[in-house]
Design a protein around this motif. Structure first.
Motif, PDB file in Angstrom:
ATOM      1  N   THR A 153       0.875  -1.174   0.038  1.00 31.92           N
ATOM      2  CA  THR A 153       0.006   0.063  -0.160  1.00 31.92           C
ATOM      3  C   THR A 153       0.938   1.207  -0.074  1.00 31.92           C
ATOM      4  O   THR A 153       0.515   2.377  -0.416  1.00 31.92           O
ATOM      5  N   VAL A 154       2.044   1.181   0.649  1.00 27.87           N
ATOM      6  CA  VAL A 154       2.874   2.512   0.718  1.00 27.87           C
ATOM      7  C   VAL A 154       3.691   2.448  -0.665  1.00 27.87           C
ATOM      8  O   VAL A 154       3.687   3.652  -1.004  1.00 27.87           O
ATOM      9  N   ARG A 155       3.917   1.485  -1.118  1.00 31.85           N
ATOM     10  CA  ARG A 155       4.542   1.599  -2.541  1.00 31.85           C
ATOM     11  C   ARG A 155       3.506   2.114  -3.563  1.00 31.85           C
ATOM     12  O   ARG A 155       3.795   2.925  -4.522  1.00 31.85           O
ATOM     13  N   ASP A 156       2.469   1.644  -3.535  1.00 37.72           N
ATOM     14  CA  ASP A 156       1.356   2.105  -4.568  1.00 37.72           C
ATOM     15  C   ASP A 156       1.148   3.599  -4.322  1.00 37.72           C
ATOM     16  O   ASP A 156       1.150   4.245  -5.177  1.00 37.72           O
ATOM     17  N   SER A 157       1.109   4.320  -3.079  1.00 41.05           N
ATOM     18  CA  SER A 157       1.060   5.411  -2.846  1.00 41.05           C
ATOM     19  C   SER A 157       2.118   6.261  -3.514  1.00 41.05           C
ATOM     20  O   SER A 157       1.888   7.234  -4.220  1.00 41.05           O
ATOM     21  N   ALA A 158       3.365   5.894  -3.021  1.00 40.90           N
ATOM     22  CA  ALA A 158       4.684   6.633  -3.555  1.00 40.90           C
ATOM     23  C   ALA A 158       4.619   6.369  -5.171  1.00 40.90           C
ATOM     24  O   ALA A 158       4.965   7.513  -5.767  1.00 40.90           O
ATOM     25  N   ASN A 159       4.242   5.277  -5.838  1.00 44.27           N
ATOM     26  CA  ASN A 159       4.393   5.110  -7.373  1.00 44.27           C
ATOM     27  C   ASN A 159       3.361   5.945  -7.802  1.00 44.27           C
ATOM     28  O   ASN A 159       3.597   6.287  -9.120  1.00 44.27           O
ATOM     29  N   ARG A 160       2.290   6.286  -7.357  1.00 42.46           N
ATOM     30  CA  ARG A 160       1.288   6.946  -7.893  1.00 42.46           C
ATOM     31  C   ARG A 160       1.637   8.651  -8.168  1.00 42.46           C
ATOM     32  O   ARG A 160       1.413   9.265  -9.081  1.00 42.46           O
ATOM     33  N   THR A 161       2.516   8.908  -7.086  1.00 46.58           N
ATOM     34  CA  THR A 161       3.195  10.203  -7.321  1.00 46.58           C
ATOM     35  C   THR A 161       4.216  10.129  -8.386  1.00 46.58           C
ATOM     36  O   THR A 161       4.368  11.193  -9.040  1.00 46.58           O
ATOM     37  N   VAL A 162       4.912   9.052  -8.286  1.00 48.17           N
ATOM     38  CA  VAL A 162       6.152   8.909  -9.230  1.00 48.17           C
ATOM     39  C   VAL A 162       5.610   8.915 -10.765  1.00 48.17           C
ATOM     40  O   VAL A 162       5.954   9.562 -11.753  1.00 48.17           O
ATOM     41  N   LEU A 163       4.393   8.250 -11.018  1.00 47.19           N
ATOM     42  CA  LEU A 163       3.752   8.235 -12.074  1.00 47.19           C
ATOM     43  C   LEU A 163       3.410   9.519 -12.704  1.00 47.19           C
ATOM     44  O   LEU A 163       3.509   9.943 -13.877  1.00 47.19           O
ATOM     45  N   SER A 164       2.534  10.288 -11.800  1.00 49.38           N
ATOM     46  CA  SER A 164       2.313  11.770 -12.081  1.00 49.38           C
ATOM     47  C   SER A 164       3.639  12.660 -12.658  1.00 49.38           C
ATOM     48  O   SER A 164       3.449  13.269 -13.684  1.00 49.38           O
ATOM     49  N   ASN A 165       4.668  12.412 -11.768  1.00 47.38           N
ATOM     50  CA  ASN A 165       5.700  13.116 -12.088  1.00 47.38           C
ATOM     51  C   ASN A 165       6.326  12.860 -13.646  1.00 47.38           C
ATOM     52  O   ASN A 165       6.582  13.789 -14.414  1.00 47.38           O
ATOM     53  N   LEU A 166       6.198  11.536 -13.777  1.00 48.15           N
ATOM     54  CA  LEU A 166       7.141  10.888 -14.990  1.00 48.15           C
ATOM     55  C   LEU A 166       6.130  11.380 -16.330  1.00 48.15           C
ATOM     56  O   LEU A 166       6.582  11.767 -17.267  1.00 48.15           O
ATOM     57  N   GLN A 167       5.000  11.460 -16.197  1.00 50.77           N
ATOM     58  CA  GLN A 167       3.962  11.888 -17.071  1.00 50.77           C
ATOM     59  C   GLN A 167       4.103  13.429 -17.654  1.00 50.77           C
ATOM     60  O   GLN A 167       4.189  13.548 -18.425  1.00 50.77           O
ATOM     61  N   LYS A 168       4.387  14.223 -16.508  1.00 54.78           N
ATOM     62  CA  LYS A 168       4.616  15.651 -16.880  1.00 54.78           C
ATOM     63  C   LYS A 168       5.942  15.701 -17.427  1.00 54.78           C
ATOM     64  O   LYS A 168       6.234  16.714 -18.289  1.00 54.78           O
ATOM     65  N   GLN A 169       7.204  14.933 -16.887  1.00 58.85           N
ATOM     66  CA  GLN A 169       8.306  15.096 -17.358  1.00 58.85           C
ATOM     67  C   GLN A 169       8.477  14.666 -18.728  1.00 58.85           C
ATOM     68  O   GLN A 169       9.003  15.082 -19.640  1.00 58.85           O
ATOM     69  N   THR A 170       7.748  13.514 -19.154  1.00 62.82           N
ATOM     70  CA  THR A 170       7.883  12.799 -20.646  1.00 62.82           C
ATOM     71  C   THR A 170       7.019  13.877 -21.532  1.00 62.82           C
ATOM     72  O   THR A 170       7.484  14.224 -22.564  1.00 62.82           O
ATOM     73  N   GLN A 171       6.161  14.667 -21.149  1.00 61.09           N
ATOM     74  CA  GLN A 171       5.387  15.366 -22.034  1.00 61.09           C
ATOM     75  C   GLN A 171       6.159  16.725 -22.296  1.00 61.09           C
ATOM     76  O   GLN A 171       6.273  16.990 -23.496  1.00 61.09           O
ATOM     77  N   GLN A 172       6.907  17.156 -21.190  1.00 60.03           N
ATOM     78  CA  GLN A 172       7.805  18.296 -21.334  1.00 60.03           C
ATOM     79  C   GLN A 172       8.962  17.761 -22.394  1.00 60.03           C
ATOM     80  O   GLN A 172       9.376  18.817 -23.250  1.00 60.03           O
ATOM     81  N   GLN A 173       9.357  16.688 -22.301  1.00 60.58           N
ATOM     82  CA  GLN A 173      10.469  16.420 -23.315  1.00 60.58           C
ATOM     83  C   GLN A 173      10.084  16.367 -24.597  1.00 60.58           C
ATOM     84  O   GLN A 173      10.753  16.648 -25.467  1.00 60.58           O
TER      85      GLN A 173
END
Length: 480
Positions: A153-173
């Protein structure tokens, strides 16, 4: 300062600091003004001294007076600075005390170094305070989300944040690449093609991450299991681990290891999360009294093409990662609640599973299933080191699966008697090459029904295959 358990700001103290800063600015302004006057006075007195010696005494008196005034001014300025420094020190102490109340000592606890066993990671995690854990998830989500041994459950919470960050970073790239001028090579088709290739690869990963987000959002609806994101990154081909149901609380956990062309794409995410859902449903049909979680483990750099699958490098690299993940399942599961684990390898994924079984101590799994295998780089079932022995090594291949042409690529074919696995019914399969190769994850296939029986430990309900048909062979009349 009292331990409040959270960071706080003392408003009266901040007001004092603000007032002192305003006083400092005011005093500094006055200082500059008087220093200017002092400088002018000095110049004037110098001129007078050179011209009128008779007034030297008066000049000396005025100069001393001006210097005395200047020194007094600097004393006032210094006092204001000291006052603000004192108040700032009080504020700094308050901040340090607030961090201390988190048990952080002014900094976050160090995360375990690479190579730390999942069991030791779990000991480290359980030894932290709740405030420390929350601070780590907030500040280092990528590290915490990727740690085998941290609760799901902790990993899930952390990785949902990671997913959101990666989506923004990739779109910017992607945006940056589209806006990048290729001058002085703007007219070079090769340069333009390379740039477009980068954009296409990034867009594919972004589409895959958007699919992950969609899968997570739909989890728990329309009869599908709740989803848990246990890993996501864009390194290499891109990776994700998505669980259907919570592995930490399930009676049974099935880990699905996919094969060629698996990556962070819409196709891979869609196909294997649906396959995981189908396994959960099959296990429920086999035994409604048991709870089962199925994990789409897409966490290695799979070969992109069939020719790439001739090589063992990706399996060598992926095997230890899979082994570590399996250890993590046991590290975070309640030890008082029995856990039954099954690893299902599909296609080249079976080769990854084979490599994982050669890790020190063997692969942590009660049952290992090899579906559509080109070979696993292990001679036989006994050499796989499965804790329960060869009775818990299973293999299947549907009749129309073209993988038969890859027999022997990676050592003994697991469905042959020489290998020594329990071979079960995979069905006939459709006529299309790809459809036949993926038939095992069809909710209506015999293989899927058998996956559920194995996952729940109902081994006597696993169906045997019909009589084996001869391997297909080509005929060349011109040479007969």
């Amino acid at each position: 300062m009292a331990d409040t358990g959270a960071f706080s700001i003392d408003l009266p103290l901040m007001s004092t600091v603000t007032a002192d800063l305003e006083s400092l600015v005011s005093s500094g302004g006055s200082a500059l003004s008087e220093l200017g006057s002092l400088a002018v006075g000095a110049a004037i007195f110098g001129e007078i001294g050179s011209m009128v010696g008779s007034v030297n005494g008066q000049l000396h008196e005025n100069l001393v007076s001006s210097l005395t005034s200047g020194l007094g001014l600097f004393g006032t300025l210094n006092g204001a600075v000291q006052c603000c420094a004192s108040d700032y020190a009080s504020l700094d102490t308050m901040v340090s005390d607030s961090f201390g109340s988190l048990g952080l000592g002014g900094s976050l606890p160090s995360t375990p170094v690479a190579g730390t066993s999942p069991a030791d990671v779990n000991k480290w995690w359980t030894g932290l305070s709740s405030d420390q854990r929350a601070a780590l998830v907030a500040s280092e989500p990528a590290k915490i989300g990727a740690l085998d041994g941290v609760p799901d459950t902790v990993r899930d919470s952390a990785n949902r944040t990671v997913l959101s960050n990666l989506q923004k970073q990739t779109q910017q790239q992607i945006t940056d690449l589209k806006n990048t001028q290729t001058l002085p090579f703007a007219d070079d088709p090769m340069v333009a093609a390379m740039q477009q290739k980068q954009i296409t690869e990034l867009q594919g990963k972004l589409d895959g991450m958007n699919e992950v987000q969609k899968v997570l959002a739909n989890g728990g609806t329309n009869g599908t299991p709740q989803k848990y994101l246990l890993e996501v990154d864009t390194n290499g081909v891109g990776h994700s681990i998505i669980a259907s149901g919570n592995p930490d609380t399930a009676d049974n956990v099935v880990t699905v290891v996919p094969g060629v062309s698996t990556d962070l794409s819409v196709g891979s995410v869609d196909a294997y999360t649906k396959g995981a859902d189908a396994i959960v449903a099959s296990a429920h049909n086999a035994d409604p009294a048991q709870t089962t979680s199925a994990v789409a483990w897409m966490d290695y750099n799979a070969p992109a093409t069939v020719p790439g699958a001739l090589f063992s490098g990706p399996a060598h690299a992926g095997g230890p990662v899979l082994d570590n993940f399996q250890q993590g399942l046991y590290a975070t599961h309640d030890p008082s609640d029995p856990l039954h684990t099954t690893v299902i390898g599909h296609s080249y994924g079976t080769t990854v599973v084979g490599e994982a079984t050669q890790a020190p101590g063997g692969l942590r799994a009660d049952d290992v299933v090899l579906a559509a295998s080109p070979g696993i780089n292990v001679d036989n079932a006994a050499a796989m080191n499965v804790p329960g022995g060869t009775a818990h090594v299973w293999a299947t291949r549907d009749d129309n699966d073209p993988i038969v042409w890859a027999e022997g690529f990676h050592d003994t074919d697991p469905v042959t008697p020489a290998f020594g696995a329990h071979v079960f019914n995979g069905g006939v399969g459709p006529s299309g090459l790809v459809a036949a190769h993926d038939y095992y994850f069809d909710p209506t296939s015999p293989a899927m029904a058998n996956f559920g029986q194995i996952a729940t430990g109902h081994y006597n309900q696993v169906t045997s295959p019909p009589p084996v048909k001869p391997d297909p062979s080509w005929s060349y009349p011109m040479f007969e």
